[in-house]
Design an enzyme around this catalytic site. Structure first.
Site, PDB file in Angstrom:
ATOM      1  N   GLY A 233       0.910  -1.460  -0.133  1.00 49.34           N
ATOM      2  CA  GLY A 233       0.239  -0.225  -0.119  1.00 49.34           C
ATOM      3  C   GLY A 233       0.612   1.130  -0.175  1.00 49.34           C
ATOM      4  CD  GLU A 268       0.810  -9.435   1.178  1.00 44.61           C
ATOM      5  OE1 GLU A 268      -0.140  -8.768   0.872  1.00 44.61           O
ATOM      6  OE2 GLU A 268       0.629 -10.547   1.980  1.00 44.61           O
ATOM      7  N   PRO A 269       5.052  -5.056  -0.545  1.00 46.01           N
ATOM      8  CG  PRO A 269       6.381  -4.285  -1.052  1.00 46.01           C
ATOM      9  CD  PRO A 269       6.076  -5.108  -0.700  1.00 46.01           C
ATOM     10  N   GLY A 270       3.436  -3.788  -4.215  1.00 41.00           N
ATOM     11  CA  GLY A 270       3.676  -3.567  -4.978  1.00 41.00           C
ATOM     12  C   GLY A 270       4.571  -1.944  -6.021  1.00 41.00           C
ATOM     13  NE  ARG A 271      -0.345   2.660  -5.493  1.00 44.28           N
ATOM     14  CZ  ARG A 271      -0.815   2.819  -6.374  1.00 44.28           C
ATOM     15  NH1 ARG A 271      -1.241   3.086  -7.964  1.00 44.28           N
ATOM     16  NH2 ARG A 271      -2.087   1.916  -6.246  1.00 44.28           N
ATOM     17  CE1 TYR A 311      -8.698   1.001  -9.543  1.00 44.97           C
ATOM     18  CE2 TYR A 311      -6.784   1.793 -10.441  1.00 44.97           C
ATOM     19  CZ  TYR A 311      -7.803   0.905 -10.281  1.00 44.97           C
ATOM     20  OH  TYR A 311      -7.827  -0.912 -10.054  1.00 44.97           O
ATOM     21  CB  CYS A 338     -15.798   3.916 -29.919  1.00 42.40           C
ATOM     22  SG  CYS A 338     -14.726   4.040 -31.346  1.00 42.40           S
ATOM     23  CD  GLU A 339     -15.838   2.520 -23.251  1.00 40.99           C
ATOM     24  OE1 GLU A 339     -16.330   3.250 -23.207  1.00 40.99           O
ATOM     25  OE2 GLU A 339     -16.031   1.382 -24.015  1.00 40.99           O
ATOM     26  CE1 TYR A 367      -2.121  -3.503  -8.432  1.00 34.31           C
ATOM     27  CE2 TYR A 367      -0.978  -1.370  -8.069  1.00 34.31           C
ATOM     28  CZ  TYR A 367      -1.292  -2.581  -7.353  1.00 34.31           C
ATOM     29  OH  TYR A 367      -0.651  -2.807  -6.264  1.00 34.31           O
TER      30      TYR A 367
END
Ligand code: LLP
Length: 404
Positions: A233, A268-271, A311, A338-339, A367
């Site tokens: 986190g 548990e780091p990711g970012r 997000y 097309c969004e 991510y």
């Protein structure tokens, strides 16, 4: 990342050259940035001697995981696929933890066979399935119990996981109830209390509240956990001068927590390991001028980088070749999909940019590619690893022929 004579460089390679050599859109990672992030993370928590399990969901590229292994980290996985990938990178099973609310029996069995460090269980149903596997195999299985501490992570709602209305973990009451019920089980060994309250956290206060809750639960249960898995986190700075997590304060909080509780810490780091080490290089397909703003239509889209559409997150966009001509008009960087949500960023002014110019979207190492898709039948971009002067393809561009 820096400009040299107006040209933007990732390590010693200019982004113009990367675009020329590999085409666009292209994901690029800096080897030395990842290396530094890992050593900073280790240094920040050196006194705790924690087990650091890289969160594979943030970036599951095999070559990136090879680096993770090289620098002695373990892995946090959430599926059989991620577990296989971590093992493929030779990360030792005794450094792998398995999280997630919906692990299937097949996944649980696979994890047990591979003898990973622990499975963090999130419901009684899951514990029952693990017990069944243990009985079948006549062995005792190590597990953790994931607590939902009901604390606010003060981050985006969509990436908060530690409030009671979220699906993750066990309520305090259920946690204590299950601990009591299963602590003497002949088939499972509860060795860990785990939590993860959310992602992109930039203040130590949510962690403080989380630790308070864990502390209370442990006091109440009078149970000795071998491990306390605090999840990941830790946030990064997506914008210049944005709020930064104070690692020292977080560390001090853990230190005082450990005075009362003698356990080994897992992170548990990711970012925080890969986030700011990744870039998405894109070419401007068209500049469409309207009265109120210029639409900068890129050759990359929400299928390559979903975070802004999903997000509302903001990633800095930098011109690959700098000039001093400022255009005082709103610029909206969009993709061709097309969004309406296929847009990356709107800024009040920008330097003069033209069709075919190269731009770089920053901080997409976590991510980024993992959330990409083939929406609109667009092939996925390649991934390139830069180390000083060298560039290496670590995942090829998907071929259109293979997806049609
Ligand atoms: N551990 C668990 C149990 C997790 O669920 C997560 C992330 C992590 C560790 C790693 O968290 P990190 O250190 O990377 O913050 N797709 C979203 C983020 C989703 C995070 C999901 N869980 C985004 O792009 O912001």
């Amino acid at each position: 990342m820096k400009y040299k004579k107006r040209y933007l460089y990732i390590e010693n390679v200019s982004t113009e050259n990367i675009a020329k050599k590999f085409g666009t859109p292209t994901y690029v990672y800096s080897y030395n940035k990842i290396k530094n992030n890992i050593s900073n993370f280790k240094n920040n928590f050196k006194n705790l001697k924690p087990l650091i399990c890289f969160s594979v969901k943030s970036n599951s590229n095999l070559k990136i995981l090879n680096l993770i292994k090289k620098f002695n980290l373990g892995a946090d996985v959430v599926s059989k696929g991620e577990l296989l990938r971590a093992l493929q990178a030779n990360i030792k099973p005794e450094k792998i933890v398995f999280s997630g609310v919906g692990k299937t029996v097949d996944e649980l069995e696979f994890a047990v066979n591979k003898k990973i460090l622990l499975i963090n269980a999130e419901s009684e149903n899951e514990i029952i399935e693990i017990e069944k596997i243990a009985k079948k195999k006549r062995k005792k299985i190590n597990i953790g119990l994931r607590l939902n501490p009901d604390t606010d992570a003060e981050t985006l709602k969509k990436i908060s996981t530690g409030k009671k209305e979220n699906k993750f973990g066990l309520t305090k009451k259920k946690f204590l109830e299950l601990l009591k019920k299963y602590k003497a089980s002949n088939f499972i060994n509860i060795i860990c209390l785990s939590v993860h309250i959310g992602s992109q956290i930039t203040s130590h206060i949510p962690y403080m509240n989380m630790l308070k809750v864990i502390n209370k639960i442990i006091q109440k249960s009078k149970y000795q956990f071998k491990f306390i898995d605090l999840g990941g986190g830790m946030g990064i700075q997506y914008e210049n001068n944005s709020k930064k997590l104070d690692y020292k304060k977080y560390n001090n909080l853990i230190k005082s927590f450990l005075k009362k509780n003698n356990s080994k810490i897992i992170f548990e780091p990711g970012r925080s390991i890969v986030g700011n080490a990744g870039y998405l290089i894109s070419k401007i397909t068209y500049v469409k001028k309207t009265k109120s703003k210029n639409f900068i239509i890129l050759d990359t889209a929400m299928n390559d980088l979903l975070r802004p559409a999903l997000y509302g997150s903001k990633h800095r966009i930098i011109a690959s070749k700098k000039n001093n001509k400022k255009i005082l008009k709103k610029h909206e960087f969009v993709g061709p999909i097309c969004e309406t949500t296929d847009k990356f960023l709107t800024v009040p002014r920008y330097q003069k940019i033209n069709q075919n110019d190269i731009i770089v979207i920053c901080d997409v190492g976590a991510y980024g590619i993992v959330l990409s898709s083939n929406y609109n039948l667009r092939p996925r971009p390649p991934e390139i690893l830069v180390n000083k002067n060298s560039t290496k393809i670590i995942n090829k561009r998907q071929k259109l022929i293979n997806i049609i």
